[in-house]
Design a protein around this motif. Structure first.
Motif, mmCIF file in Angstrom:
data_model
loop_
_atom_site.group_PDB
_atom_site.id
_atom_site.type_symbol
_atom_site.label_atom_id
_atom_site.label_comp_id
_atom_site.label_asym_id
_atom_site.label_seq_id
_atom_site.Cartn_x
_atom_site.Cartn_y
_atom_site.Cartn_z
ATOM 1 N N GLN A 1 34.430 51.120 24.819
ATOM 2 C CA GLN A 1 33.931 49.809 25.221
ATOM 3 C C GLN A 1 32.520 49.516 24.734
ATOM 4 O O GLN A 1 31.945 48.499 25.077
ATOM 5 C CB GLN A 1 34.030 49.669 26.736
ATOM 6 N N GLN B 1 36.412 44.017 41.089
ATOM 7 C CA GLN B 1 37.462 44.617 41.941
ATOM 8 C C GLN B 1 36.851 45.589 42.939
ATOM 9 O O GLN B 1 37.107 45.517 44.140
ATOM 10 C CB GLN B 1 38.450 45.429 41.088
ATOM 11 N N ARG C 1 29.926 43.626 25.050
ATOM 12 C CA ARG C 1 30.200 44.871 24.327
ATOM 13 C C ARG C 1 29.455 44.829 23.002
ATOM 14 O O ARG C 1 29.373 43.763 22.370
ATOM 15 C CB ARG C 1 31.700 45.035 24.070
ATOM 16 N N GLN D 1 36.075 37.206 30.612
ATOM 17 C CA GLN D 1 37.357 37.668 31.127
ATOM 18 C C GLN D 1 37.621 37.018 32.480
ATOM 19 O O GLN D 1 36.702 36.509 33.123
ATOM 20 C CB GLN D 1 37.346 39.194 31.327
ATOM 21 N N GLU E 1 39.382 38.400 35.903
ATOM 22 C CA GLU E 1 39.989 39.532 36.575
ATOM 23 C C GLU E 1 40.845 39.011 37.724
ATOM 24 O O GLU E 1 40.500 37.996 38.336
ATOM 25 C CB GLU E 1 38.861 40.405 37.156
ATOM 26 N N PHE F 1 42.158 52.619 35.549
ATOM 27 C CA PHE F 1 42.083 52.144 36.936
ATOM 28 C C PHE F 1 43.404 51.608 37.471
ATOM 29 O O PHE F 1 43.471 51.104 38.586
ATOM 30 C CB PHE F 1 40.987 51.076 37.076
ATOM 31 N N CYS G 1 47.274 44.831 32.693
ATOM 32 C CA CYS G 1 47.489 44.807 34.141
ATOM 33 C C CYS G 1 48.034 46.141 34.631
ATOM 34 O O CYS G 1 48.281 47.060 33.845
ATOM 35 C CB CYS G 1 48.474 43.692 34.500
ATOM 36 N N ALA H 1 46.381 44.600 39.723
ATOM 37 C CA ALA H 1 45.206 43.990 39.095
ATOM 38 C C ALA H 1 45.584 43.557 37.691
ATOM 39 O O ALA H 1 46.552 44.052 37.110
ATOM 40 C CB ALA H 1 44.056 44.987 39.051
ATOM 41 N N PHE H 2 44.821 42.622 37.181
ATOM 42 C CA PHE H 2 45.024 42.209 35.777
ATOM 43 C C PHE H 2 43.714 41.684 35.216
ATOM 44 O O PHE H 2 42.804 41.303 35.958
ATOM 45 C CB PHE H 2 46.127 41.147 35.648
HETATM 46 N N1 DAH Z 1 39.330 45.636 32.061
HETATM 47 C C1 DAH Z 1 40.329 45.693 31.015
HETATM 48 C C2 DAH Z 1 39.679 45.471 29.681
HETATM 49 O O1 DAH Z 1 38.589 45.000 29.621
HETATM 50 C C3 DAH Z 1 41.406 44.677 31.245
HETATM 51 C C4 DAH Z 1 42.247 45.044 32.422
HETATM 52 C C5 DAH Z 1 43.388 45.790 32.251
HETATM 53 C C6 DAH Z 1 41.890 44.638 33.679
HETATM 54 C C7 DAH Z 1 44.176 46.149 33.316
HETATM 55 C C8 DAH Z 1 42.683 44.988 34.766
HETATM 56 C C9 DAH Z 1 43.834 45.748 34.558
HETATM 57 O O2 DAH Z 1 42.394 44.636 36.009
HETATM 58 O O3 DAH Z 1 44.609 46.090 35.632
HETATM 59 O O4 DAH Z 1 40.260 45.749 28.668
#
Ligand code: DAH
Length: 339
Positions: free
Chosen positions: A156, A175, A196, A210, A212, A252, A285, A307-308
């Protein structure tokens, strides 16, 4: 006497003819008609006139005064008109010109996309929350099951403020912050800016956005996650959109998936837009990892959740078929006014 009167009249009219300003006109008025003016002085010398001639003389003086006043008025009108003509000539006002258009602001494609995503989730009962852009390593990584030396930290390309503080690389730390507050159940989305250390190109930027999503409650299953994201995709990209959950890995979540939607351009047949595959990846997710629950003070035996994380620029680029992410940051009004 009579000659004197004639001379005064002559001179007054002569001066009035030459007068070129309203100030000058006033001087002339004072000089001839004022209390100490020439005509008044002449009236005062009435005593030198033979009594029988006085009425006639008085009449003559009055006539002269009237004549001078008349010319004064005419001259005044002439000068005022000249002044107005001059102003009209210099202060041109073309009433036939089209009115100047006031510029209307436009919402940025990112904003439109964010509001659209927010609208969809608010409709499903979610709350919109926020977290800090400058974040502790603890929340950005540690509590999300990304320990020190975990390869994801390198992936990252993190901007570090110091050893403990970073510019958040994802909105996922929100989260952890929300779960720590301990108010259950949870149903939130958290839009925001992330950072990043990437080079700028058509698909990368050191700063992007993003959204979340997090749901925590008793008996939440992967089926809930699927149903929610399928509904989201249909509302965002159209009723006929299909979704595909591909197994993936995020520290996570467990299990984790990446979600593709059927290409809304070709309907899945394959086109330039979806690079021939018929599918377009839109988000990551998974089910919240038990370790994450524990680190955030929630009992994973009692609660489950999903989560996603969606890339906002990606949604905006897809929705408006923009092929270069840099357009979203340059803020060229010729680009922005199309939305
Ligand atoms: N945080 C991840 C990213 O930046 C994206 C992500 C993936 C968020 C899966 C989530 C998850 O909450 O469950 O690539």
């Amino acid at each position: 006497m009579e000659e004197k009167l004639q001379a005064i009249k002559q001179e007054a009219l002569e001066q009035l003819k030459m007068a070129d300003s309203l100030e000058r006109l006033n001087e002339i008025r004072v000089n001839f008609l004022g209390k100490k003016g020439q005509l008044t002085a002449l009236l005062k010398s009435m005593k030198d006139v033979a009594p029988q001639d006085r009425p006639a003389f008085g009449q003559m003086v009055n006539n002269t005064r009237a004549r001078i006043e008349e010319v004064l008025d005419e001259t005044k009108k002439r000068l005022e008109k000249a002044a107005l003509d001059e102003r009209l000539k210099t202060e041109v006002l073309d009433v036939t010109l089209p009115a100047r258009k006031s510029l209307m602001g436009h919402r940025h494609p990112n904003t439109i996309a964010r509001e659209e995503v927010e609208r969809i989730f608010i409709g499903m009962g979610y709350e919109v929350v926020e977290g800090p852009e400058v974040e502790y390593d603890l929340y950005n990584f540690e509590k999300l099951n990304i320990p020190a030396n975990h390869p994801a930290k390198d992936e990252q390309d993190t901007f570090y403020i110091n050893k403990e503080i970073v510019l958040r690389t994802q909105t996922s730390p929100v989260q952890a912050r929300i779960m720590e507050q301990g108010k259950l159940p949870i149903r939130v989305i958290a839009p925001g800016r992330v950072f990043r250390s990437d080079e700028v190109d058509a698909t990368h930027s050191p700063s992007f956005h993003q959204i979340e999503g997090l749901v925590v409650d008793k008996n939440i299953t992967f089926a809930d996650l699927k149903g929610t994201l399928e509904q989201f995709a249909r509302e965002l990209f159209g009723e006929n959109t299909r979704t595909k959950f591909r197994p993936h890995h995020f520290p996570f979540t467990e299990p984790s998936a990446e979600v593709d939607v059927s290409c809304f351009k070709c309907g899945g047949k394959g086109c330039r837009f979806c690079k021939g595959s018929g599918w377009i990846e839109i988000l990551g997710c998974g089910m919240v990892h038990p370790h994450v629950f524990e680190m955030c003070g929630i009992d994973p035996k009692e609660y489950t959740g999903f989560a996603f994380g969606v890339g906002l620029e990606r949604i905006a680029l897809l929705k408006y078929e923009i092929d270069d992410m840099r357009l979203l940051y340059e803020n060229d009004v010729r680009f922005l006014k199309q939305f």
